[in-house]
Motif scaffolding. Sequence first.
Motif, mmCIF file in Angstrom:
data_model
loop_
_atom_site.group_PDB
_atom_site.id
_atom_site.type_symbol
_atom_site.label_atom_id
_atom_site.label_comp_id
_atom_site.label_asym_id
_atom_site.label_seq_id
_atom_site.Cartn_x
_atom_site.Cartn_y
_atom_site.Cartn_z
ATOM 1 N N LEU A 152 59.195 39.451 3.360
ATOM 2 C CA LEU A 152 58.419 38.251 3.673
ATOM 3 C C LEU A 152 57.117 38.615 4.383
ATOM 4 O O LEU A 152 56.064 38.033 4.108
ATOM 5 C CB LEU A 152 59.250 37.325 4.564
ATOM 6 C CG LEU A 152 60.336 36.502 3.880
ATOM 7 C CD1 LEU A 152 61.231 35.844 4.913
ATOM 8 C CD2 LEU A 152 59.731 35.454 2.964
ATOM 9 N N GLU A 153 57.191 39.582 5.279
ATOM 10 C CA GLU A 153 55.984 40.006 5.991
ATOM 11 C C GLU A 153 54.927 40.523 5.014
ATOM 12 O O GLU A 153 53.733 40.249 5.165
ATOM 13 C CB GLU A 153 56.327 41.092 7.008
ATOM 14 C CG GLU A 153 55.139 41.534 7.836
ATOM 15 C CD GLU A 153 55.508 42.557 8.885
ATOM 16 O OE1 GLU A 153 54.589 43.187 9.450
ATOM 17 O OE2 GLU A 153 56.722 42.737 9.153
ATOM 18 N N ALA A 154 55.377 41.256 3.999
ATOM 19 C CA ALA A 154 54.433 41.754 2.992
ATOM 20 C C ALA A 154 53.774 40.591 2.259
ATOM 21 O O ALA A 154 52.578 40.644 1.932
ATOM 22 C CB ALA A 154 55.163 42.660 1.997
ATOM 23 N N GLN A 155 54.538 39.530 2.010
ATOM 24 C CA GLN A 155 53.952 38.372 1.340
ATOM 25 C C GLN A 155 52.960 37.642 2.237
ATOM 26 O O GLN A 155 51.914 37.169 1.778
ATOM 27 C CB GLN A 155 55.047 37.403 0.888
ATOM 28 C CG GLN A 155 55.125 37.295 -0.615
ATOM 29 C CD GLN A 155 56.029 36.175 -1.063
ATOM 30 O OE1 GLN A 155 56.937 35.762 -0.370
ATOM 31 N NE2 GLN A 155 55.776 35.684 -2.244
ATOM 32 N N TRP A 156 53.254 37.548 3.519
ATOM 33 C CA TRP A 156 52.296 36.956 4.449
ATOM 34 C C TRP A 156 50.999 37.754 4.451
ATOM 35 O O TRP A 156 49.904 37.194 4.437
ATOM 36 C CB TRP A 156 52.877 36.916 5.863
ATOM 37 C CG TRP A 156 53.776 35.759 6.157
ATOM 38 C CD1 TRP A 156 55.114 35.797 6.425
ATOM 39 C CD2 TRP A 156 53.411 34.370 6.226
ATOM 40 N NE1 TRP A 156 55.603 34.534 6.646
ATOM 41 C CE2 TRP A 156 54.582 33.637 6.539
ATOM 42 C CE3 TRP A 156 52.206 33.690 6.058
ATOM 43 C CZ2 TRP A 156 54.571 32.245 6.686
ATOM 44 C CZ3 TRP A 156 52.201 32.305 6.205
ATOM 45 C CH2 TRP A 156 53.375 31.591 6.511
ATOM 46 N N ARG A 157 51.110 39.076 4.454
ATOM 47 C CA ARG A 157 49.930 39.927 4.525
ATOM 48 C C ARG A 157 49.078 39.862 3.251
ATOM 49 O O ARG A 157 47.886 40.138 3.280
ATOM 50 C CB ARG A 157 50.344 41.387 4.776
ATOM 51 C CG ARG A 157 50.884 41.642 6.181
ATOM 52 C CD ARG A 157 51.274 43.102 6.353
ATOM 53 N NE ARG A 157 51.775 43.371 7.675
ATOM 54 C CZ ARG A 157 51.026 43.606 8.753
ATOM 55 N NH1 ARG A 157 49.706 43.599 8.632
ATOM 56 N NH2 ARG A 157 51.557 43.852 9.927
ATOM 57 N N SER A 158 49.695 39.489 2.139
ATOM 58 C CA SER A 158 48.967 39.460 0.870
ATOM 59 C C SER A 158 47.889 38.382 0.838
ATOM 60 O O SER A 158 46.925 38.483 0.083
ATOM 61 C CB SER A 158 49.929 39.222 -0.293
ATOM 62 O OG SER A 158 50.310 37.858 -0.358
ATOM 63 N N LEU A 159 48.092 37.299 1.626
ATOM 64 C CA LEU A 159 47.187 36.149 1.670
ATOM 65 C C LEU A 159 47.194 35.313 0.394
ATOM 66 O O LEU A 159 46.400 34.380 0.262
ATOM 67 C CB LEU A 159 45.738 36.576 1.981
ATOM 68 C CG LEU A 159 45.469 37.042 3.409
ATOM 69 C CD1 LEU A 159 43.997 37.394 3.578
ATOM 70 C CD2 LEU A 159 45.878 36.001 4.435
ATOM 71 N N HIS A 160 48.080 35.592 -0.556
ATOM 72 C CA HIS A 160 48.163 34.738 -1.746
ATOM 73 C C HIS A 160 48.576 33.315 -1.365
ATOM 74 O O HIS A 160 48.214 32.356 -2.049
ATOM 75 C CB HIS A 160 49.165 35.317 -2.744
ATOM 76 C CG HIS A 160 48.657 36.536 -3.438
ATOM 77 N ND1 HIS A 160 49.451 37.329 -4.225
ATOM 78 C CD2 HIS A 160 47.428 37.109 -3.458
ATOM 79 C CE1 HIS A 160 48.735 38.336 -4.703
ATOM 80 N NE2 HIS A 160 47.515 38.222 -4.237
#
Length: 349
Positions: A152-160
């Motif tokens: 989930l953290e990786a998805q937050w960082r993606s900014l998509h």
Amino acid sequence: MIRVLIVDDDKLARKGLISILPWSRHGMTVVGEAANGAKALEFMERQEVDLLFVDLSMPVMSGLELLRIVQSRFPDVRSVVLSFHEEFESVQTAYRLGVLDYLSKVRLESEDDEQILQRIRERLASETPRSAPAAAAPGSVPLPAEEDWTALEAQWRSLHWLYSEALFQRLCQRTAEAGVSVRRLAGLFPRILAPLENVHAPDFGRLAEAGDVAAALQWMRDCRSVIYAQVAAASDGATTMESMLKAVLFIRERATGVLHAEDAAEHVHMSRSYFCQCFKKWTGSTFNEYLRQERIRAAERLLCETNRSIGWIANAVGYSDSKYFSQLFHEQTSLLPSEFRAQHHKGEE
């Protein structure tokens, strides 16, 4: 020295990664590069490798396929994932396969090169080799919930999520269900929003005072709303990111009518080809995929708010063929329009 193999089907991406990151200062050396998973395995049969940097999306053999094989055949080799697309399930699967870190290609240029390699080196140093027979100490193996949060953290960082309302709502829901501490979110969210400082100066004091996860997520919702309001009020996009946000607003306003990529490109003063390239990079979706998502979102609202027929709603959101509309609706929601409406009304009872 930690021996690194770069695996990416984009030659320029491989060369850029090799030249940009300060490998030697962190005890690493790039011993080779490969254009796909199959080539990577051939290389690893000939030469020792300690660490892979792997693109998830590649021809011949995907990054996930490569990670599964490496886990079995080279259990001591660790991996870092690279990708434009931060789909929760793919990232989660990668972490379950033992990857050390996830680097978004979209955000790579804005991240600190030293911190990237320092973080990876520290994680390597803190781990027991996977082939070691000794039992792991209690608490040393990440719990599934921790792996879920890392994805989930990786998805937050993606900014998509900044561009997709549906993704943002799913991400908030999954974060609320992940059992993460509010302190962790208070540390993550300011770092995520740092690249947006020219667009919005959020009130970090209010985030620091958030008493629970719900309050921290509401802070992020408020920041996202302010970002959109400021971009909408600006006469032009000063950065590519702002231009893409303007394009998103333009698409949302006109999604139910006839709309082409050329129209959105002209709105943000870009050529069609460059616009499509930027749009996919920043939002994670092609123009047509995004337009379809917005039309289905509009259809969901109409299904909930009106008693109009499926055919009428299909036409209202830009589809003259109701059967084709129902097919697209099912692909995106796993429900037929009639099923979606029935579920909504049942939930109101």
